[in-house]
Design a protein around this motif. Sequence first.
Motif: not given
Ligand SMILES: Nc1nc2c(ncn2[C@@H]2O[C@H](COP(=O)(O)OP(=O)(O)OP(=O)(O)O)[C@@H](O)[C@H]2O)c(=O)[nH]1
Length: 451
Positions: A319-323, A326, A331, A334-335, A338, A357, A360-361, A432, A436
Motif C-alpha cells: 500500500f502507498d503511505h499506509f502509515k 494508520n 490501526h 488499517g487492519d 488489509l 501476505r 505487514g502491508e 514508489k 506510487r
Molecule cells: N494496521 C496495520 N498496519 C500495518 C500492519 N503491518 C504493517 N503496518 C503498517 O504499515 C506501515 C508501513 O509503513 P512504511 O513501510 O513506511 O510504508 P508506507 O507508509 O506504506 O509508505 P510507502 O510504502 O513508501 O508508500 C507502517 O505504519 C506499519 O505499522 C498491519 O498488520 N496492520
Amino acid sequence: MSPEALRRHCTQLEERLFWLETFIEGARAGTWQWNVQTGETRFNALWAEMVGYRLEELEPVSIDTWLSLVHPDDLARSEAALQAHFSGQAAFYGCDARMRHRDGHWVWVRDYGRVVTRTPQGEPEWVSGIHIDISEHKATEARLEQALEDTRQLTRTLERAQRIGRLGYWRASLKTGELFWSDGIYDLFGVSRADFLPSVDAFKARVHPDDLAAVEACEARAHETGVFDIQHRILRPDGSVRWVHELADFEPKGDEAVLVGTVRDITEQKELELRLRELSITDELTGLYNRRYFMQRLREAHGEVRRLGRPSAVLVFDFDHFKVVNDSHGHAMGDQVLRRLGRLLSERLRRMDVPCRLGGEEFAILLPETSLEGGLRLAEDIRREVAALAFSSAQHERFHVSITCGVAVLLASDASGEEAIQRADAALYRGKHRGRNRVVAGATAATDSRE
Ligand SMILES: Nc1nc2c(ncn2[C@@H]2O[C@H](COP(=O)(O)OP(=O)(O)OP(=O)(O)O)[C@@H](O)[C@H]2O)c(=O)[nH]1
C-alpha cells in the motif's frame, strides 16, 4: 396247522427272534415294556447296564424303577410326550431324558416307544420302547453350543469394539466382484442392509468421484505390494461426505484375489487435519496464504519453469503511505483495509493463483501459467480495483487507498524463485519513486531495457 408246518413256523420265529436280538445288541439298545394299566414293567439287561446295574440288582422292576432313575427336570417332558402319543397326536413317543447312573453321574438316553395294545375301552395298555445312550452325542452338542455361544459373545464384543472404534470389516473378491460388509459399514455408508447389496462395483459407485482414480490405483498396486492402504472420501445417499481409512491385505484362496480389510471413519480426524493444514498455510488477518506457503509454491513453480518451460508470473505490491492510514484512522482501520484487500483478491483470482501476505502491508501473488504481459494486465486491474475501494473511518471520514505493484516472471535461468521476487520488488521500488499507485514491470531476459 400240521406238526411239520408248526415246526417250520417255530423255526422261522426263532430265527426272527435271533436276528432281532442281534439288532438290539448291535444298537446297544435297552428295551422296555410297560403295562400302563397295571404298572408291570420289563427291561432287558442293556437297559439296566446303561445306568450301571445288572438287571437282577433292580428287581423287582416296575414303572417306579424308571421314575426313581429319571431326572426330575425331564419327567414332565417325558410325561407330555407320552400323553401326546396316547392321545393320538403323535405317532410315537419320543423324548431325551437323563437317568442317574449308579456312579451318580447322569446318562442321557433317547427314549422311543409306542402303544402296542389297548384295552377294549381304547385305553393304552402295553407300551414298548427302547433306550439309546446318547451321552456322548449330548456332550458334543453341549460343546458345540458352548463354542457357538463363545463365538456369539466374541462377535458381540468385536461388533461393539468396532462400533466404538468406528470400524467395519469387509471381504472382497476382486475376481467375482463379490463383497461382504460387516454391519458397521452399512451405517458408515448411510445405507441399509435391506436395500443395499454390497459389491465391488457398488462400493466404487459410493467412492467420491475425485478419489476414485486413487482408490483404483491403490487396488492395482495392492496386487504387487500385497497391501491396500488408502484414505479417501465416500458420498452418502443423503449427499454428505465422510472420510474413511481402508486397510487390507490379500487372502490367497484358490485362484481368487480376495482382499480382507477394515474401514474406519476418520472424518473428524481428517477435518481437523485439513483445518490445521489450512491454518498452517493461512495468514490470520487477511485469510490469504502466508509467506511460508507462498515460498514453497514459488519453489515448485520455479521447478516447473525449469523442467517444463511453463511460465509463471509474480506480483509484489504494497500500500502507498499506509502509515498515514494508520496514523489518520487508527490501526484497526488499517487492519480493515488489509482484510478488504484479502477479500478482493480471494474473489477475483483463479483457484490456481497463490495470493499471499508477505508481511505487514506487503503482498505477493504467484500466477501460474501467466506471461509478463498477463501479469501486468492483472496487476493493473487489481491496482484500479483497490483504488476504487471506498473506506469510511470511525469518524465517518471517507478515504481511499492505493497500491504500487512490481511484476516479474520466473526465469529458467534463475537460481531460485526468489530472484523473480527480487526483480518484482525492485520494480515496486521504482514505482514508489515514480509517484506510487502504479504497476511496473520487472526485468526479464527479454525486457532488460525496461530496467
Ligand atoms: N494496521 C496495520 N498496519 C500495518 C500492519 N503491518 C504493517 N503496518 C503498517 O504499515 C506501515 C508501513 O509503513 P512504511 O513501510 O513506511 O510504508 P508506507 O507508509 O506504506 O509508505 P510507502 O510504502 O513508501 O508508500 C507502517 O505504519 C506499519 O505499522 C498491519 O498488520 N496492520
